[in-house]
Design a protein around this motif. Structure first.
Motif, PDB file in Angstrom:
ATOM      1  N   LEU A  11      -6.073  20.044  14.054  1.00  0.00           N
ATOM      2  CA  LEU A  11      -7.033  19.186  14.742  1.00  0.00           C
ATOM      3  C   LEU A  11      -6.833  17.707  14.431  1.00  0.00           C
ATOM      4  O   LEU A  11      -7.231  16.851  15.214  1.00  0.00           O
ATOM      5  N   GLY A  12      -6.251  17.403  13.273  1.00  0.00           N
ATOM      6  CA  GLY A  12      -6.090  16.005  12.917  1.00  0.00           C
ATOM      7  C   GLY A  12      -5.545  15.857  11.508  1.00  0.00           C
ATOM      8  O   GLY A  12      -4.988  16.802  10.939  1.00  0.00           O
ATOM      9  N   LYS A  13      -5.720  14.678  10.976  1.00  0.00           N
ATOM     10  CA  LYS A  13      -5.215  14.356   9.640  1.00  0.00           C
ATOM     11  C   LYS A  13      -6.337  13.798   8.785  1.00  0.00           C
ATOM     12  O   LYS A  13      -7.281  13.185   9.282  1.00  0.00           O
ATOM     13  N   ILE A  14      -6.198  14.000   7.485  1.00  0.00           N
ATOM     14  CA  ILE A  14      -7.004  13.256   6.531  1.00  0.00           C
ATOM     15  C   ILE A  14      -6.042  12.517   5.608  1.00  0.00           C
ATOM     16  O   ILE A  14      -4.904  12.958   5.402  1.00  0.00           O
ATOM     17  N   ALA A  15      -6.487  11.383   5.084  1.00  0.00           N
ATOM     18  CA  ALA A  15      -5.560  10.538   4.327  1.00  0.00           C
ATOM     19  C   ALA A  15      -6.310   9.714   3.294  1.00  0.00           C
ATOM     20  O   ALA A  15      -7.515   9.497   3.400  1.00  0.00           O
TER      21      ALA A  15
ATOM     22  N   CYS B 250       0.822  -1.211   0.000  1.00  0.00           N
ATOM     23  CA  CYS B 250       0.000   0.000   0.000  1.00  0.00           C
ATOM     24  C   CYS B 250       0.858   1.264   0.000  1.00  0.00           C
ATOM     25  O   CYS B 250       2.059   1.235   0.232  1.00  0.00           O
ATOM     26  N   ALA B 251       0.183   2.366  -0.238  1.00  0.00           N
ATOM     27  CA  ALA B 251       0.747   3.696  -0.012  1.00  0.00           C
ATOM     28  C   ALA B 251      -0.325   4.522   0.684  1.00  0.00           C
ATOM     29  O   ALA B 251      -1.525   4.240   0.560  1.00  0.00           O
ATOM     30  N   ILE B 252       0.114   5.505   1.415  1.00  0.00           N
ATOM     31  CA  ILE B 252      -0.834   6.396   2.082  1.00  0.00           C
ATOM     32  C   ILE B 252      -0.379   7.832   1.885  1.00  0.00           C
ATOM     33  O   ILE B 252       0.808   8.147   1.988  1.00  0.00           O
ATOM     34  N   VAL B 253      -1.322   8.691   1.536  1.00  0.00           N
ATOM     35  CA  VAL B 253      -1.072  10.114   1.330  1.00  0.00           C
ATOM     36  C   VAL B 253      -1.836  10.856   2.420  1.00  0.00           C
ATOM     37  O   VAL B 253      -3.043  10.655   2.587  1.00  0.00           O
ATOM     38  N   ILE B 254      -1.137  11.707   3.179  1.00  0.00           N
ATOM     39  CA  ILE B 254      -1.694  12.302   4.389  1.00  0.00           C
ATOM     40  C   ILE B 254      -1.552  13.821   4.347  1.00  0.00           C
ATOM     41  O   ILE B 254      -0.544  14.346   3.871  1.00  0.00           O
ATOM     42  N   SER B 255      -2.558  14.518   4.887  1.00  0.00           N
ATOM     43  CA  SER B 255      -2.487  15.973   5.036  1.00  0.00           C
ATOM     44  C   SER B 255      -3.098  16.370   6.377  1.00  0.00           C
ATOM     45  O   SER B 255      -3.973  15.672   6.908  1.00  0.00           O
ATOM     46  N   ASN B 256      -2.632  17.479   6.929  1.00  0.00           N
ATOM     47  CA  ASN B 256      -3.225  18.036   8.146  1.00  0.00           C
ATOM     48  C   ASN B 256      -4.496  18.801   7.810  1.00  0.00           C
ATOM     49  O   ASN B 256      -4.656  19.319   6.710  1.00  0.00           O
ATOM     50  N   TYR B 257      -5.403  18.902   8.773  1.00  0.00           N
ATOM     51  CA  TYR B 257      -6.481  19.893   8.675  1.00  0.00           C
ATOM     52  C   TYR B 257      -6.503  20.681   9.979  1.00  0.00           C
ATOM     53  O   TYR B 257      -6.002  20.203  11.013  1.00  0.00           O
ATOM     54  N   SER B 258      -7.039  21.872   9.942  1.00  0.00           N
ATOM     55  CA  SER B 258      -6.932  22.762  11.088  1.00  0.00           C
ATOM     56  C   SER B 258      -8.140  23.683  11.190  1.00  0.00           C
ATOM     57  O   SER B 258      -8.957  23.781  10.263  1.00  0.00           O
TER      58      SER B 258
ATOM     59  N   ILE C  79      -9.187  19.123  -0.538  1.00  0.00           N
ATOM     60  CA  ILE C  79     -10.150  18.702   0.475  1.00  0.00           C
ATOM     61  C   ILE C  79      -9.698  19.149   1.857  1.00  0.00           C
ATOM     62  O   ILE C  79     -10.515  19.581   2.683  1.00  0.00           O
ATOM     63  N   SER C  80      -8.398  19.101   2.123  1.00  0.00           N
ATOM     64  CA  SER C  80      -7.875  19.572   3.402  1.00  0.00           C
ATOM     65  C   SER C  80      -8.180  21.056   3.605  1.00  0.00           C
ATOM     66  O   SER C  80      -8.629  21.473   4.681  1.00  0.00           O
TER      67      SER C  80
END
Length: 250
Positions: free
Chosen positions: A212-216, A198-206, A235-236
């Motif tokens: 406050l957390g992450k979306i991925a 797998c691969a995962i792409v992650i970004s912060n949201y605030s 989307i972030s």
């Protein structure tokens, strides 16, 4: 001589990029014949370039006489160097914007909507986490991800499901610290054998200046990074803008 070396290096990069692009689209090993016409080169010349890329660790071949597929190193080079243009279609932006125009009054509702739109836009698994509220995870689209050719093995499916059900461990993977707008972990970079394909792409949201957390997005290594990265960034930003209008994110 220097110009010839530069030309050869550029051609080698172009071959690598084309192998990865074709493998992303077709999920099948790429042969020298697949590329020969595009580059106006002989199959033998392409095979020589394949051999060099394989010796350097960017490609491998699953069968003795088969075509090539990218390695983790190949994907990493593709993501870091070879992707030049990353765009999100206007129709996708409108679809995302419409989701956040709904009267969503709670953080939980926004994160549920976010995982929905992440999965719908990418066709992989959309994930959202909340750092300071009992380490909650939201996800949608696991079944869509498991429909990909890489995950037809029953044992592989069980491993992925077990990892996702282990919320603490999965939360720790999603919520690693990083400074970039988007962070990408590919294959064994995740440090988790269950998702080595797998691969995962992650970004912060605030909200404001408070993270406050992450979306991925979780998917196969063979994911469309040039689409996933701008989608996640957009989307972030949309989620962060929507949170500015809420009063319950503290």
């Amino acid at each position: 001589m220097m110009n010839k070396n530069i030309d050869f290096e550029n051609r080698k990069k172009a071959v690598l990029a084309q192998v990865i692009n074709l493998y992303i689209k077709k999920a099948q090993p790429v042969s020298s014949d697949d590329l020969a016409r595009n580059f106006e080169l002989s199959s033998a010349t392409i095979r020589n370039i394949f051999k060099q890329l394989e010796d350097e660790g960017y490609l491998t071949h699953p069968y003795t006489s088969g075509g090539r597929i990218p390695t983790v190193k190949g994907y990493r080079y593709y993501v870091d160097i070879l992707i030049q243009q990353m765009q999100l279609l206007d129709g996708e932006k409108e679809r995302i914007g419409n989701e956040y125009k709904k009267k969503l009054q709670k953080l939980e509702d926004l994160l549920e909507a976010t995982t929905d739109v992440l999965s719908a836009v990418t066709h992989y698994a959309g994930i959202a986490s909340v750092i300071n509220q009992d380490k909650r995870l939201f996800y949608k689209g696991i079944s869509s991800m498991l429909e990909q050719p890489e995950f037809q093995d029953a044992g592989q499916i069980r491993n992925i499901v077990r990892l996702i059900e282990d919320k603490q461990r999965f939360f720790n993977i999603i919520n690693r610290d990083f400074d970039d707008k988007v962070k990408i972990y590919i294959g064994d970079e995740l440090g988790c054998p269950e998702v080595e394909r797998c691969a995962i792409v992650i970004s912060n949201y605030s909200a404001g200046k408070k993270t406050l957390g992450k979306i991925a997005v979780l998917g196969p290594m063979r994911m469309e990074y040039n689409h996933i990265i701008p989608a996640l960034e957009y989307i972030s930003d949309s989620l962060s803008d929507a949170l500015e209008e809420l009063n319950d994110y503290e």
